[in-house]
Design a protein around this motif. Sequence first.
Motif, PDB file in Angstrom:
ATOM      1  N   LEU A 102      -4.957   6.176  -6.914  1.00 12.86           N
ATOM      2  CA  LEU A 102      -4.506   5.095  -6.051  1.00 12.86           C
ATOM      3  C   LEU A 102      -5.443   3.902  -6.051  1.00 12.86           C
ATOM      4  O   LEU A 102      -5.000   2.758  -6.074  1.00 12.86           O
ATOM      5  CB  LEU A 102      -4.351   5.613  -4.621  1.00 12.86           C
ATOM      6  N   SER A 103      -6.732   4.149  -6.011  1.00  7.27           N
ATOM      7  CA  SER A 103      -7.675   3.031  -5.856  1.00  7.27           C
ATOM      8  C   SER A 103      -7.667   2.120  -7.073  1.00  7.27           C
ATOM      9  O   SER A 103      -7.693   0.893  -6.937  1.00  7.27           O
ATOM     10  CB  SER A 103      -9.083   3.554  -5.592  1.00  7.27           C
ATOM     11  N   VAL A 104      -7.612   2.698  -8.253  1.00  7.59           N
ATOM     12  CA  VAL A 104      -7.637   1.887  -9.475  1.00  7.59           C
ATOM     13  C   VAL A 104      -6.409   0.987  -9.558  1.00  7.59           C
ATOM     14  O   VAL A 104      -6.514  -0.215  -9.791  1.00  7.59           O
ATOM     15  CB  VAL A 104      -7.723   2.800 -10.724  1.00  7.59           C
ATOM     16  N   VAL A 105      -5.244   1.560  -9.326  1.00  8.79           N
ATOM     17  CA  VAL A 105      -4.007   0.792  -9.443  1.00  8.79           C
ATOM     18  C   VAL A 105      -3.894  -0.240  -8.329  1.00  8.79           C
ATOM     19  O   VAL A 105      -3.457  -1.363  -8.554  1.00  8.79           O
ATOM     20  CB  VAL A 105      -2.793   1.739  -9.448  1.00  8.79           C
ATOM     21  N   SER A 106      -4.301   0.141  -7.145  1.00 11.62           N
ATOM     22  CA  SER A 106      -4.218  -0.781  -6.019  1.00 11.62           C
ATOM     23  C   SER A 106      -5.092  -2.013  -6.249  1.00 11.62           C
ATOM     24  O   SER A 106      -4.653  -3.142  -6.057  1.00 11.62           O
ATOM     25  CB  SER A 106      -4.630  -0.072  -4.731  1.00 11.62           C
TER      26      SER A 106
ATOM     27  N   LEU B 279       5.715   1.498 -14.945  1.00  8.70           N
ATOM     28  CA  LEU B 279       4.320   1.472 -15.383  1.00  8.70           C
ATOM     29  C   LEU B 279       3.358   1.657 -14.214  1.00  8.70           C
ATOM     30  O   LEU B 279       2.349   2.364 -14.334  1.00  8.70           O
ATOM     31  CB  LEU B 279       4.020   0.159 -16.110  1.00  8.70           C
ATOM     32  N   MET B 280       3.668   1.040 -13.073  1.00  9.52           N
ATOM     33  CA  MET B 280       2.825   1.210 -11.889  1.00  9.52           C
ATOM     34  C   MET B 280       2.811   2.662 -11.442  1.00  9.52           C
ATOM     35  O   MET B 280       1.753   3.208 -11.083  1.00  9.52           O
ATOM     36  CB  MET B 280       3.320   0.319 -10.751  1.00  9.52           C
ATOM     37  N   ALA B 281       3.963   3.314 -11.456  1.00 12.79           N
ATOM     38  CA  ALA B 281       4.039   4.707 -11.019  1.00 12.79           C
ATOM     39  C   ALA B 281       3.267   5.623 -11.967  1.00 12.79           C
ATOM     40  O   ALA B 281       2.509   6.493 -11.525  1.00 12.79           O
ATOM     41  CB  ALA B 281       5.498   5.147 -10.932  1.00 12.79           C
ATOM     42  N   ILE B 282       3.427   5.414 -13.244  1.00 17.07           N
ATOM     43  CA  ILE B 282       2.725   6.250 -14.224  1.00 17.07           C
ATOM     44  C   ILE B 282       1.219   6.039 -14.115  1.00 17.07           C
ATOM     45  O   ILE B 282       0.437   6.995 -14.133  1.00 17.07           O
ATOM     46  CB  ILE B 282       3.239   5.952 -15.650  1.00 17.07           C
TER      47      ILE B 282
ATOM     48  N   LYS C  92       3.700  14.631  -7.013  1.00 13.34           N
ATOM     49  CA  LYS C  92       3.512  15.883  -6.274  1.00 13.34           C
ATOM     50  C   LYS C  92       4.819  16.639  -6.102  1.00 13.34           C
ATOM     51  O   LYS C  92       4.878  17.858  -6.227  1.00 13.34           O
ATOM     52  CB  LYS C  92       2.895  15.586  -4.913  1.00 13.34           C
ATOM     53  N   PHE C  93       5.909  15.920  -5.802  1.00 11.84           N
ATOM     54  CA  PHE C  93       7.198  16.544  -5.553  1.00 11.84           C
ATOM     55  C   PHE C  93       8.120  16.545  -6.775  1.00 11.84           C
ATOM     56  O   PHE C  93       9.312  16.829  -6.644  1.00 11.84           O
ATOM     57  CB  PHE C  93       7.892  15.865  -4.366  1.00 11.84           C
TER      58      PHE C  93
ATOM     59  N   SER D  74       0.830  -1.208   0.000  1.00 11.06           N
ATOM     60  CA  SER D  74       0.000   0.000   0.000  1.00 11.06           C
ATOM     61  C   SER D  74       0.861   1.253   0.000  1.00 11.06           C
ATOM     62  O   SER D  74       0.544   2.232  -0.679  1.00 11.06           O
ATOM     63  CB  SER D  74      -0.919   0.016   1.219  1.00 11.06           C
ATOM     64  N   ILE D  75       1.946   1.218   0.748  1.00 12.39           N
ATOM     65  CA  ILE D  75       2.819   2.392   0.836  1.00 12.39           C
ATOM     66  C   ILE D  75       3.467   2.700  -0.515  1.00 12.39           C
ATOM     67  O   ILE D  75       3.667   3.870  -0.856  1.00 12.39           O
ATOM     68  CB  ILE D  75       3.882   2.189   1.936  1.00 12.39           C
ATOM     69  N   ILE D  76       3.767   1.675  -1.295  1.00 13.89           N
ATOM     70  CA  ILE D  76       4.447   1.922  -2.571  1.00 13.89           C
ATOM     71  C   ILE D  76       3.600   2.781  -3.502  1.00 13.89           C
ATOM     72  O   ILE D  76       4.102   3.652  -4.198  1.00 13.89           O
ATOM     73  CB  ILE D  76       4.885   0.608  -3.250  1.00 13.89           C
ATOM     74  N   PHE D  77       2.277   2.594  -3.460  1.00  8.51           N
ATOM     75  CA  PHE D  77       1.412   3.409  -4.305  1.00  8.51           C
ATOM     76  C   PHE D  77       1.326   4.843  -3.791  1.00  8.51           C
ATOM     77  O   PHE D  77       1.252   5.781  -4.579  1.00  8.51           O
ATOM     78  CB  PHE D  77       0.027   2.780  -4.418  1.00  8.51           C
ATOM     79  N   LEU D  78       1.364   5.016  -2.480  1.00  8.70           N
ATOM     80  CA  LEU D  78       1.389   6.364  -1.922  1.00  8.70           C
ATOM     81  C   LEU D  78       2.677   7.083  -2.311  1.00  8.70           C
ATOM     82  O   LEU D  78       2.668   8.269  -2.641  1.00  8.70           O
ATOM     83  CB  LEU D  78       1.254   6.304  -0.401  1.00  8.70           C
ATOM     84  N   VAL D  79       3.782   6.356  -2.288  1.00  4.19           N
ATOM     85  CA  VAL D  79       5.066   6.948  -2.684  1.00  4.19           C
ATOM     86  C   VAL D  79       5.033   7.348  -4.156  1.00  4.19           C
ATOM     87  O   VAL D  79       5.489   8.429  -4.528  1.00  4.19           O
ATOM     88  CB  VAL D  79       6.226   5.971  -2.386  1.00  4.19           C
TER      89      VAL D  79
END
Length: 151
Positions: free
Chosen positions: A88-92, A78-81, A23-24, A12-17
Motif C-alpha cells: 500500500l505505501s509504495v503505490v499510495s 495496473l494500480m491494483a496489481i 485477500k478475497f 486511500s480507500i481504493i488502495f485498501l480495496v
Amino acid sequence: MIYLFLNILASSIIFLVFKLFDKFQVNIFQAIVVNYIIAYASGFAAYSQPVNWTGLATYSWLPGTVFLGVLFIVIFNLMAITTQRSGLSVVSVATKMSVVIPIAFGLIYYRENAATLKIVGILAALIAVYLVSVKKQDSSKPTKKIWYFLF
C-alpha cells in the motif's frame, strides 16, 4: 475543506480495496468493470435532462471519452496489481507523486519559467518515489545514509 477530506479518504480507500481483492480472491478486471457499470447507472439516474441517444454517435467528444474509459480501466488494473505486489505505501506515494508528470509537462508545453525551486521540487518528488519503493533488507538497524535522506 470537506471535499479535500473526501478526496483523500476516497483515494486511500481504493488502495485498501485493491489489497482486499487479493485477500478475497476477487477478479480485478471484473470488479472494475462492474464498478463502471454501477457508476454509469448512477450517473444516468442522477441526470435530469433528456438524453439524445440517436445523436450520441455524432458528438465529436465521443471517441475521446471512449479512449479515456478504456485508459481508466487499464490504469485501475495496473494500480491494483501494483498494490498487491508492492504494498500500500509504495503505490499510495507513487500515485500521490504522479502529479510531477503533469507539472513537468506544463513547464515544457506552456514555456513557463523553470525556476531552480521548481526543478528541485520535481527532482525531490521523483527521488522520494524511488526511495519509498526500495525494499529494506534489514530495517532493525538504521544506517548513516538514512540521516542524509532525512536532511
